[in-house]
Design a protein around this motif. Structure first.
Motif, short mmCIF file in Angstrom:
data_model
loop_
_atom_site.label_atom_id
_atom_site.label_comp_id
_atom_site.label_asym_id
_atom_site.label_seq_id
_atom_site.Cartn_x
_atom_site.Cartn_y
_atom_site.Cartn_z
N VAL A 121 1.16 -1.05 0.10
CA VAL A 121 -0.22 0.36 -0.47
C VAL A 121 0.95 1.10 -0.34
O VAL A 121 0.48 2.16 -0.74
CB VAL A 121 -1.22 -0.20 1.51
CG1 VAL A 121 -1.71 0.59 1.21
CG2 VAL A 121 -2.33 -1.59 1.47
N LEU A 122 2.03 1.23 0.43
CA LEU A 122 2.95 2.49 0.77
C LEU A 122 3.84 2.39 -0.64
O LEU A 122 3.57 3.55 -1.09
CB LEU A 122 3.60 2.55 1.75
CG LEU A 122 3.46 1.92 2.96
CD1 LEU A 122 4.77 2.30 4.41
CD2 LEU A 122 3.37 3.79 3.26
N ASN A 123 3.86 1.39 -1.41
CA ASN A 123 4.13 1.11 -2.52
C ASN A 123 4.19 1.90 -3.40
O ASN A 123 4.05 3.20 -4.31
CB ASN A 123 4.94 0.38 -2.76
CG ASN A 123 6.10 -0.34 -2.57
OD1 ASN A 123 7.06 0.23 -2.04
ND2 ASN A 123 6.18 -1.65 -3.00
N TRP A 124 1.98 1.59 -3.42
CA TRP A 124 1.07 2.45 -4.37
C TRP A 124 0.55 3.25 -4.37
O TRP A 124 0.63 4.56 -4.91
CB TRP A 124 -0.26 1.39 -3.47
CG TRP A 124 -1.91 2.76 -3.87
CD1 TRP A 124 -1.98 3.28 -2.98
CD2 TRP A 124 -2.86 2.13 -4.60
NE1 TRP A 124 -3.00 3.99 -3.61
CE2 TRP A 124 -3.52 3.35 -4.61
CE3 TRP A 124 -2.63 1.91 -6.18
CZ2 TRP A 124 -4.70 3.42 -4.92
CZ3 TRP A 124 -3.73 2.19 -6.76
CH2 TRP A 124 -4.48 2.58 -6.34
N VAL A 125 0.96 4.16 -2.45
CA VAL A 125 1.34 5.99 -2.63
C VAL A 125 2.35 7.23 -3.28
O VAL A 125 2.09 7.22 -3.89
CB VAL A 125 1.46 5.93 -1.13
CG1 VAL A 125 1.05 7.18 -0.72
CG2 VAL A 125 0.28 5.07 -0.15
N ARG A 126 3.34 5.99 -2.75
CA ARG A 126 5.04 6.66 -3.65
C ARG A 126 4.33 6.44 -5.74
O ARG A 126 4.42 7.19 -6.18
CB ARG A 126 5.70 5.51 -3.50
CG ARG A 126 6.57 6.11 -1.90
CD ARG A 126 7.60 5.78 -1.80
NE ARG A 126 8.05 4.53 -1.77
CZ ARG A 126 8.03 3.79 -0.48
NH1 ARG A 126 8.00 4.24 0.49
NH2 ARG A 126 8.00 2.84 0.00
#
Lengths: 190, 170
Positions: free
Chosen positions: A126-131
């Protein structure tokens, strides 16, 4: 070319299409995304005009508790692998910039599959998606899919706009146009 | 000599107008409907190519088919639509192509009707991933009309200016 030759060519072409589709589904370059997209999504109990089901999640902006929200809430249930959700980020970012002071924005992950379409969803995913998609609004990873089970309306992304009275004023899924969402938010702010 | 049933492409240059004046109105109507349906399928198929995940998601929302069928169907459907569209425009295997198109449009109408009845908020996705129009009763009506138009083409096949005529006379 004779009719018989054309019949043979057509049959061959149809067989090629069918075989190609089956092979791609199992070993194609983006087969994971296609396999995930092929699964019928959940339909939660949330209903337009009904009280919004209570939930709380840990988001990138801290703990979010719906019962304690003192502003209307813009909730998006997304899947990191979902192309519609990836397209919708730009629209929600624009809405966030316009309404962030008067509306609480929250994106919640709603799939147990990660962005690559094959591995299991995780907080890191999910954090990769944000980035990767430059998500500006607060986002939460929901490992048990509680929010998805309550709000998802048969498709990713699902957007619910919850009024200050904690009733659902807007509920829709799929890629939703910016102007439609602006209209829904303006209505809830009136 | 150019007769009533002679296809236009067999006519010598300059004879086209005379032939058109004598063209059977049913054959002319079949030609028009056939090219319209073929063009529609070519556009629908072309806009779906390269977006299998989006199309699979659109089909899965209807909750009518298992995932193992939805995926391959989403991958194959755009090319089948292109093939059908091409055959209808050219008038090749017209009756079979029109029958398949009629069945396809009828299936779309039934699927959309079932989604509307079950209150499933599905997007049509008829013209690719950017077609976000909601599957509703008007869409059921459009697809039913297209199924009827396809049935008309199958009934009057192959119509004027069809490759089928060339094959028949060869």
């Amino acid at each position: 070319m004779t009719r018989r030759a054309l019949v043979v060519a057509t049959t061959f072409l149809l067989a090629l299409i069918a075989l190609g589709a089956i092979l791609y589904y199992f070993i194609g370059p983006r087969h994971g995304a296609v396999q995930n997209a092929s699964v019928s999504p959940i339909v939660g109990k949330a209903q337009l005009g009904a009280p919004a089901p209570q939930f709380e999640v840990a988001s990138t902006a801290g703990l979010f508790d719906l019962s304690k929200a003192d502003k209307p809430v813009f909730l998006e249930v997304f899947a990191t692998w979902c192309p519609h959700c990836q397209h919708e980020v730009a629209i929600v970012n624009r809405l966030y910039q316009k309404y962030r002071t008067s509306v609480e924005f929250l994106g919640v992950s709603g799939s147990d599959t990660a962005m690559d379409g094959t591995s299991t969803a995780s907080e890191l995913d999910v954090l990769n998606w944000v980035r990767r998609f430059k998500v500006q609004y607060p986002v939460a990873y929901d490992p048990l899919l509680n929010v998805a089970n309550l709000y998802l309306q048969g498709g990713f992304p699902t957007v619910a706009i919850i009024g200050k009275d904690k009733k659902i004023d807007y509920l829709d899924s799929g890629e939703i146009a910016y102007q439609d969402l602006v209209g829904a938010i303006e209505k809830v702010l009136r | 000599m150019v007769g009533l049933i002679t296809p236009l492409y067999d006519a010598a240059p300059g004879v086209g107008v005379a032939v058109a004046q004598r063209m059977d109105p049913v054959k002319a109507a079949v030609l028009v409907v056939r090219v319209f349906l073929g063009g529609l399928l070519l556009a629908a198929g072309g806009l779906k190519v390269g977006h299998p995940a989006e199309l699979a998601a659109n089909i899965a929302v209807f909750r009518l088919l298992p995932a193992a069928i939805v995926g391959p169907l989403a991958l194959a459907l755009p090319y089948v639509e292109l093939l059908l569209g091409g055959y209808l425009v050219a008038g090749l295997f017209t009756r079979v192509a029109a029958c398949v198109a009629a069945a396809q449009f009828a299936a779309y109408a039934a699927a959309i009707a079932s989604a509307v009845v079950r209150h499933i908020p599905a997007a049509c996705g008829c013209f690719g991933p950017h077609d976000t129009s909601v599957a509703d009763w008007p869409h059921v009506g459009y697809d039913a009309l297209l199924a009827a138009a396809s049935a008309f083409v199958a009934y009057g096949a192959p119509g004027a200016l069809a490759v089928d005529r060339k094959l028949r006379s060869a």
